[in-house]
Design an enzyme around this catalytic site. Structure first.
Site, mmCIF file in Angstrom:
data_model
loop_
_atom_site.group_PDB
_atom_site.id
_atom_site.type_symbol
_atom_site.label_atom_id
_atom_site.label_comp_id
_atom_site.label_asym_id
_atom_site.label_seq_id
_atom_site.Cartn_x
_atom_site.Cartn_y
_atom_site.Cartn_z
ATOM 1 C CB CYS A 180 -0.950 0.093 1.186
ATOM 2 S SG CYS A 180 -2.100 -1.264 1.286
ATOM 3 N NE ARG A 228 4.607 1.658 -0.266
ATOM 4 C CZ ARG A 228 5.680 1.518 0.507
ATOM 5 N NH1 ARG A 228 6.857 1.838 0.043
ATOM 6 N NH2 ARG A 228 5.578 1.048 1.715
ATOM 7 C CD1 TRP A 239 -0.599 -6.252 -3.435
ATOM 8 C CD2 TRP A 239 -0.693 -6.913 -1.312
ATOM 9 N NE1 TRP A 239 -0.321 -7.603 -3.401
ATOM 10 C CE2 TRP A 239 -0.372 -8.035 -2.105
ATOM 11 C CE3 TRP A 239 -0.815 -7.094 0.068
ATOM 12 C CZ2 TRP A 239 -0.165 -9.305 -1.586
ATOM 13 C CZ3 TRP A 239 -0.607 -8.357 0.594
ATOM 14 C CH2 TRP A 239 -0.286 -9.448 -0.232
ATOM 15 C CG ASN A 287 1.915 0.831 4.166
ATOM 16 O OD1 ASN A 287 1.657 -0.335 3.890
ATOM 17 N ND2 ASN A 287 3.149 1.310 4.152
ATOM 18 N N GLY A 288 -0.176 -1.103 6.226
ATOM 19 C CA GLY A 288 0.234 -2.040 7.276
ATOM 20 C C GLY A 288 -0.900 -3.003 7.588
ATOM 21 C CD GLU A 342 15.983 -13.466 -9.598
ATOM 22 O OE1 GLU A 342 15.479 -13.988 -8.586
ATOM 23 O OE2 GLU A 342 15.560 -12.408 -10.072
ATOM 24 C CE LYS A 377 12.521 -11.485 -11.494
ATOM 25 N NZ LYS A 377 13.305 -11.107 -10.347
ATOM 26 C CD GLU A 409 8.624 -11.490 -10.063
ATOM 27 O OE1 GLU A 409 8.001 -10.920 -9.175
ATOM 28 O OE2 GLU A 409 9.871 -11.451 -10.129
ATOM 29 C CG HIS A 447 17.209 -38.372 -7.120
ATOM 30 N ND1 HIS A 447 17.645 -39.660 -6.876
ATOM 31 C CD2 HIS A 447 18.311 -37.679 -7.509
ATOM 32 C CE1 HIS A 447 18.952 -39.727 -7.074
ATOM 33 N NE2 HIS A 447 19.382 -38.537 -7.474
ATOM 34 C CE LYS A 504 10.902 -3.014 -7.051
ATOM 35 N NZ LYS A 504 11.546 -4.118 -7.784
#
Ligand code: M6R
Length: 602
Positions: A2, A27, A74, A98-99, A477, A481, A484, A500, A597
Site C-alpha cells: 500500500c 506498492r 494491496w 499502510n500495514g 532466480e 522471474k 511472476e 529422483h 513491489k
C-alpha cells in the site's frame, strides 16, 4: 505494501495526490482513493474506487481543495472492491493506512461497531477507534488509539473540524516528509514526493506529526518535541521515467551495465575492495566464523550466489535463510555470527524483523540495500548500498545484479583480509568482476535472439530450468522471474536431482531451459540434457561461449568469463527471456497480478 500520500499547502491537492499515487502504484494497485477537505461542506470528502489510479483520475476531475490524503491498495483484509478502498471515514476521522492491524476484530467488538462499519478492512476500525477517543484534541485521540493497536501501521489522518491539517503516525511502515514554499508533503516513499524537495526525513516511530501548510511539528507519546534527522535525496527522481521503453522492466534490464559499474567501480582501489566510504570496519569480515544471509525472493537468490562465492573463496560457512522462516526455525546465532540482510527496498518486513531478532541475540550485521535511508539500512550496524537507482518494475532485475555485485566485493575483501587470496589474486578477482558490465552489454546487444527463443515457451503451461553448481541458484532466480510476470508455472532444478522424482513430469509439452556455464560440470550437465530430451522435452540451451561443443546444441551463446563470474550475465539473459514472454502475452509486465513491489506484511 500500500502507498500513502498527503499534502497540505497553497496549491490544489488533487494533482499532487494523484501524481504521487501514480508513483506509489508499485506498492499495490488493487484500488485507489483520495480525501480532500472541501470548505463549502466543512468536511473531508472521499472519492475511491477499485482499480488503478487512472480510473480514480476520471472520478475526481471536479475535486477541489488544498489539503488531502491518498492511498493505493494491496488488499490484505477484505476483497478488492470500492468499499474496501481507502481513505476510510468514521465520524470526524478520515484516514489512509499502510500495514496490518492484528487485533482489529477485538477492537470492533470492544467498540460494538460491527454494524456501523462499511468495509471489511482493519483500517476502518482504526478510524473508528480514533474517532471514539476524539474530544477535540487530535494528538491525544491518536496516541490513545495507537496504544491499543497491535500490528504495523503508517497512518495519515484528517479531522473534519480541523481543516487543511494532517496528522501522521507510524510503527514499522514508513512515512517520509518534506516541505517547500508551496506546502508540506508526506508519503510512504520519497519517490512520490522527492520532486518537491531534496531534503526530507523519515517520521520516527511512535511519534505524532502535526502538519499544516507551513509547518511540521512532531512530538513523542509523552508530548516531548522531536527533531527528526534530515536526509538528502541523491537519486535523480526527475530522470526516473520509462525513457522511451514500453515498460520499466525493460528499461531497468538495459540499465544494468551502468549500475553494476556504479556499484563496483568506486569500491575497487588498488586492486582491492574498499568500504572506507561506507565506514564498514574490517573486523566485520575477520571476526565472524559463520555467516547467515537473510532475505526474500530475488534478494534471497542473490544470497545463494553469495554463499557459493564466500564458502568457496573464504572457507567461511554460510547459510541462506528465507526471512519469513528465519526466527521460527530456532536459528543458531552467536557473537561470531555475521548476518547479511539483502533488500532492494530496505522495507521488507520479514527481513527487517529477522534482522532485529538476530541483532537482539548478539549477531553482527551488514545489509546490502538499494533504497537510501530505508528502515533495514537504518536498523543495520553496517550498510553497503547498491547503486541501482530507483527500481520501479515489480520484478527485480538491476537490484539483483547489483546485490550479486556487492557479494563479489565482500568475497574478495573477506578472502584477502583472511589471507585466503594474496594481493595478486585479489587484483585478478577484481579485474574479472570489472569485466562483468561489458559481458552484460554483450547479452543485451543480442536481445533480439533471446526474443526469438522466448517464442518456444510462450504457450507452455509448465517449464523446467535445469543447471548445476552456480547455475542452479541463477535458475532459481530465472524461474521466479518467469513465473511472476508471465504466469507460466516454472521450476528450477539442480539437473542431477531431476531423476529422483521430478523427471516424471517431463514430456513433450514441458519445454526445458538449460544453463551451462560451469566448466567442470559440463559433461554431467550434457548427460542431464540428454535425459530430458529422451523424454520428449524441447531444450533451449544457454551456454558460455568457450564451453560450446558439438556434444550439445547451443541456442544462445553467453559471453565468456571464469566460472564464478557467469552468475550475472546468465541471469540477465533469463530476465530478457521472461520479459519477452510476458510482453508478447500482452501482460502488464511492470505490475503482475497479486503482487506489490514492497512487501510490508508478514
Ligand atoms: O525489497 P526486497 O528486495 O526486500 O524484496 C524482496 C522480494 O519481495 C523481492 O525480491 C521479490 O521477490 C521480487 N520483486 C521478485 O522479482
Amino acid at each position: 505494501m500500500c502507498g500513502i500520500i498527503g499534502y497540505t499547502g497553497y496549491s490544489e491537492a488533487r494533482g499532487i495526490l494523484l501524481k504521487g499515487l501514480k508513483t506509489l502504484e508499485y506498492r499495490g494497485y488493487d484500488s485507489a482513493g483520495i480525501a480532500v477537505y472541501h470548505p463549502d461542506f466543512n468536511e473531508n470528502l472521499v472519492t475511491k474506487c477499485e482499480g488503478r489510479v487512472e480510473k480514480l483520475m476520471e472520478k475526481t476531475s471536479d475535486v477541489k481543495g488544498v489539503c488531502g490524503i491518498g492511498h493505493t491498495r494491496w488488499a490484505t483484509h477484505g476483497g478488492v472492491c470500492d468499499a474496501n478502498s481507502h481513505p476510510h471515514k468514521f465520524g470526524a476521522v478520515t484516514l489512509v493506512h499502510n500495514g496490518i492491524i492484528e487485533n482489529y476484530a477485538a477492537i470492533t467488538n470492544q467498540l460494538g461497531i460491527a454494524s456501523k462499519l462499511r468495509s471489511q478492512t482493519d483500517s476502518e476500525v482504526v478510524a473508528a477507534l480514533i474517532d471514539y477517543y476524539y474530544d477535540g484534541d487530535p494528538r491525544k485521540a491518536i496516541i490513545s488509539a495507537v496504544k491499543e493497536l497491535s500490528g504495523t501501521f503508517g497512518l495519515a489522518i484528517m479531522f473534519d473540524d480541523i481543516p487543511n491539517e494532517i496528522f501522521a503516525v507510524r510503527n514499522v511502515s514508513p512515512i517520509i516528509c518534506c516541505q517547500n514554499e508551496d506546502g508540506v508533503y508526506i508519503a510512504s516513499d520519497i519517490m512520490a514526493i522527492g520532486e518537491y524537495s531534496e531534503d526530507y526525513f523519515v517520521l520516527p516511530e511512535f511519534s505524532v506529526a502535526h502538519i499544516t501548510k507551513d509547518s511540521i511539528d512532531i512530538v513523542d507519546f509523552n508530548g516531548n518535541e522531536i527533531k527528526p534527522d534530515m536526509l538528502k535525496l541523491d537519486w535523480d527522481i526527475k530522470n526516473s521515467g520509462k525513457k522511451g521503453y514500453p515498460f520499466y522492466m525493460e528499461k531497468e534490464i538495459m540499465e544494468q551495465p551502468e549500475v553494476i559499474t556504479k556499484t563496483i567501480e568506486t569500491r575497487i582501489k588498488d586492486g582491492k575492495p574498499d568500504f572506507t566510504e561506507e565506514k564498514v570496519d574490517d573486523s566485520i569480515f575477520t571476526e565472524c566464523d559463520n555467516i547467515t544471509v537473510i532475505a526474500c525472493g530475488t534478494a534471497m537468490h542473490a544470497g545463494l550466489i553469495g554463499k557459493h562465492l564466500i564458502e568457496k573463496t573464504c572457507g567461511v560457512p554460510v547459510t541462506v535463510n528465507m526471512a519469513s522462516e528465519y526466527m521460527y526455525n530456532e536459528p543458531i546465532i552467536n557473537d561470531k555470527t555475521l548476518v547479511i540482510c539483502v533488500s532492494q527496498s530496505g522495507e521488507t518486513i520479514d527481513t527487517l524483523e529477522a534482522l532485529k531478532y538476530a541483532r537482539r541475540r548478539g549477531a553482527r550485521s551488514l545489509s546490502i540495500v538499494n533504497v537510501k535511508g530505508s528502515t533495514i539500512a537504518r536498523e543495520s550496524e553496517n550498510v553497503i548500498y547498491t547503486n541501482a537507482g530507483p527500481e520501479i518494475a515489480v520484478a527485480s532485475t538491476k537490484a539483483y545484479t547489483t546485490q550479486v555485485s556487492v557479494f563479489y566485493l565482500i568475497t574478495a575483501k573477506m578472502a584477502y583480509l583472511r589471507g585466503k587470496i594474496n594481493e595478486e589474486e585479489c587484483a585478478h578477482f577484481c579485474s574479472q568482476l570489472l569485466q562483468v558490465p561489458s559481458a552484460v552489454s554483450n547479452v543485451l546487444e543480442r536481445r533480439t535472439d533471446i526474443h526469438k527463443l522466448s517464442k518456444g515457451i510462450l504457450t507452455a503451461e509448465h517449464t523446467f530450468m535445469i543447471g548445476r553448481g552456480l547455475d542452479y541458484p541463477s535458475l532459481l532466480e530465472a524461474s521466479l522471474k518467469l513465473k511472476e510476470i508471465s504466469y507460466i508455472h516454472s521450476e528450477a532444478f539442480a539437473s542431477g536431482e531431476l531423476k529422483h522424482g521430478t523427471i516424471a513430469l517431463i514430456t513433450d509439452a514441458t519445454p526445458v531451459i538449460a544453463l551451462l556455464t560451469q566448466e567442470k560440470l559440463m559433461s554431467k550437465q550434457v548427460s542431464n540434457i540428454r535425459e530430458v530430451q529422451s523424454r520428449g522435452a524441447q531444450v533451449i540451451t544457454f551456454i558460455r561461449s568457450s564451453l560450446v561443443s558439438k556434444d550439445v546444441n547451443c541456442s544462445f551463446e553467453l559471453p565468456d568469463l571464469d566460472d564464478d563470474f557467469m552468475a550475472i550475465p546468465s541471469v540477465v539473459a533469463m530476465q530478457l527471456l521472461a520479459y519477452y514472454v510476458s510482453s508478447d502475452k500482452g501482460l502488464d509486465v511492470d505490475k503482475p497480478r497479486n503482487l506489490a513491489k514492497v512487501v510490508t506484511v508478514e
